[in-house]
Scaffold this active site. Structure first.
Site, PDB file in Angstrom:
ATOM      1  N   SER A   1       0.963  -1.056   0.029  1.00 57.10           N
ATOM      2  CA  SER A   1      -0.098   0.017   0.073  1.00 57.10           C
ATOM      3  C   SER A   1       1.015   1.294   0.083  1.00 57.10           C
ATOM      4  O   SER A   1       1.722   1.342  -1.017  1.00 57.10           O
ATOM      5  CB  SER A   1      -1.015  -0.075   1.202  1.00 57.10           C
ATOM      6  OG  SER A   1      -2.052   0.985   1.115  1.00 57.10           O
TER       7      SER A   1
ATOM      8  N   HIS B   1      -7.868  -5.334  -1.544  1.00 51.48           N
ATOM      9  CA  HIS B   1      -6.235  -4.603  -1.185  1.00 51.48           C
ATOM     10  C   HIS B   1      -5.780  -5.442  -0.475  1.00 51.48           C
ATOM     11  O   HIS B   1      -4.423  -5.565  -0.280  1.00 51.48           O
ATOM     12  CB  HIS B   1      -6.721  -3.219  -0.555  1.00 51.48           C
ATOM     13  CG  HIS B   1      -5.720  -2.385  -0.336  1.00 51.48           C
ATOM     14  ND1 HIS B   1      -4.747  -1.801  -1.658  1.00 51.48           N
ATOM     15  CD2 HIS B   1      -5.063  -1.717   0.956  1.00 51.48           C
ATOM     16  CE1 HIS B   1      -4.025  -1.273  -1.047  1.00 51.48           C
ATOM     17  NE2 HIS B   1      -3.909  -0.930   0.419  1.00 51.48           N
TER      18      HIS B   1
END
Length: 503
Positions: free
Chosen positions: A374, A474
């Site tokens: 991320s 994610h």
């Protein structure tokens, strides 16, 4: 679809209590034991806003509750007297623009009458109740104003007063009392609000991390704790119940405290291979940058499905886990320093820590790797576009183009407040000569797959691998994919960092 059941006792079958076509989002038993507040869509799909409902346990009837003007219900917290509910809402079910138009309401359980409690802080969550001077107070955790980047604070209603203004630690969880978990550097504290002074008083300071704070009516609290190389355990103020594996030979973990070039105090962790000490260096060093950027490494067992300290240390690497500016644990101002400047002083903080480890003879200057997921993936991609110091990099769900992410990701304006084109790795991708492993979930809504595709295309025939995990968002969730991430990243660093790279 999730539904609510009542567990059977003494071997009796569980009883199903709801049958929402779109499934149940959340529930909260109302004190008194006769009703349950429910959050569920008002239509047969999850596309529309979630509504507030009340289940009568005696009659099994469910009725719509409150007049919230078609707002999307995010969270509900029954008042301890059982007479009212605090209800946190967004303007719409879509994060954009819903999150930017929050609302907080008080709903009467008996009549459904609704009172507007004013506009809460952005990213409000963790609603809790307490008594003060014979009146009910409501608190929550939210983003410290102004701006869209920075630390969180504890707010009190009425007035939406910031109870932690100027704090040099960061609230991470709220529970009745109110008790609050604070991220405090590499450690965590439990604090309770002193109603007389309006300040939070420390109840317990714990090395490492605490999470899952739960508080009984008598004020006894329980948490999930991890410190150093100890696996997570359930702790109360009196007892410890270990739940993790024991007897495993972990790598030693050292706390690091150092100053940035501008004098800012920084911290981080160093994990060494099992059985090794700093005297055995220099080691090949992998720097793993955490996500967020508003997150942190605590002095806990750093082992997870993504590239983690203990996982790589077991393969013979020293691992540096930095908390650069923008991280959680040092207050709002420290967290807000990265606004519009990701990859700036933040990256300098990481390099300063690496230089320190090289100077101490722990890290081999010629065998440096960097990786992260991320925001950490962004910084890994950014690093190899700024310097050739790193021999290998891993970019997991990383941000490659900030303006594009602001248009396509689910955090929109927040991403735009962090970086622009000049802070985007894609702008400097032509400089990359470091081998890069790119990993990404196919269905990532936070950082869409298009970000990884940009980097993949920009690297062309330069040394890199690109792996897409089907069905994943994610965070990688399927076990086989998690195992693949672990093995693939360790093999990638082993391939490039060992044996020693020629000087």
């Amino acid at each position: 679809m999730a539904q609510l059941y009542r567990a059977g006792l003494n071997g009796a079958a569980a009883e199903r209590l709801t049958d929402f076509p779109g499934g149940l989002t959340a529930f909260a038993p109302v004190p008194g034991g006769t009703t349950v507040a429910l959050v569920a869509p008002g239509s047969e799909t999850q596309a529309g806003p979630d509504r507030l409902w009340l289940l009568d346990l005696a009659t099994r009837t469910i009725r719509s509750l409150g007049h919230l003007n078609d707002r999307h219900v995010r969270e509900v917290a029954p008042r301890p007297d059982g007479l009212a509910l605090a209800v946190l809402t967004w303007a719409t079910a879509d994060r954009e623009p819903g999150v930017f138009e929050p609302g907080l309401f008080l709903v009467d359980v008996a009549t459904g009458a609704t009172e507007d409690l004013g506009t809460p802080a952005l990213e409000a969550a963790d609603l809790v109740w307490w008594r003060h001077e014979n009146a009910w107070q409501l608190g929550y955790r939210g983003l410290t104003p102004p701006g869209l980047v920075g630390g969180h604070a504890v707010f009190a209603v009425p007035g939406h007063r910031n109870l932690t203004a100027g704090a040099t630690s960061c609230p991470i969880e709220l529970a009745p009392g109110p008790h609050v978990l604070f991220a405090d550097g590499l450690d965590t504290t439990v604090r309770r609000l002193d109603s007389a002074t309006g300040t939070f008083v420390e109840v317990e300071r714990a090395r490492g991390s605490l999470s899952g704070l739960s508080v009984s009516d008598a004020g006894t609290f329980a948490v999930i704790a991890s410190a150093g190389n100890e696996p997570e355990e359930v702790r109360t103020q009196c007892t410890i119940s270990r739940t993790g594996p024991t007897g495993i030979r972990w790598g030693s973990q050292e706390r690091l405290h150092y100053a940035a070039k501008d004098g800012t105090d920084l911290d981080g962790l160093l994990v060494l291979p099992p059985g090794k000490t700093t005297a055995d260096g220099p080691f090949p060093l992998v720097t793993l940058v955490h996500g967020g950027p508003y997150d942190r490494y605590a002095d806990r067992l750093n082992l997870s499905w993504y590239p983690s300290g203990q996982w790589l240390a077991a393969a013979g690497f020293a691992v540096f886990l930095p908390n650069p500016r923008g991280s959680m644990g040092r207050g709002h101002a420290f967290a807000a320093e990265v606004a519009g400047d990701v990859g700036g002083a933040e990256f300098g903080d990481v390099l300063t820590g690496i230089d320190l480890l090289v100077e101490r003879g722990i890290a081999d200057e010629n065998r440096l790797g960097i990786g992260g997921g991320s925001h950490g993936g962004f910084l890994a991609a950014w690093a190899v576009g700024q310097t050739d110091r790193f021999v290998a990099a891993v970019v997991l769900a990383g941000v490659i183009d900030w303006p594009l992410l602001a248009e396509t990701g689910e955090h929109s304006r927040f991403e735009a407040a962090l970086g622009g084109k000049q802070q985007s790795p894609i702008t400097h991708a032509h400089r990359i000569r470091t081998p890069v492993l790119i990993l990404h979930g196919e269905d990532d809504t936070n950082v869409p797959l298009s970000q990884a595709e940009l980097l993949h295309r920009a690297l062309g025939d330069r040394e890199h691998e690109f792996v897409v995990y089907p069905r994943e968002n994610h965070s990688i969730r399927e076990r086989e994919h998690q195992i693949d991430v672990l093995h693939r990243t360790r093999e990638w660093f082993s391939r490039w960092l060992t044996p020693a790279r020629p000087a």
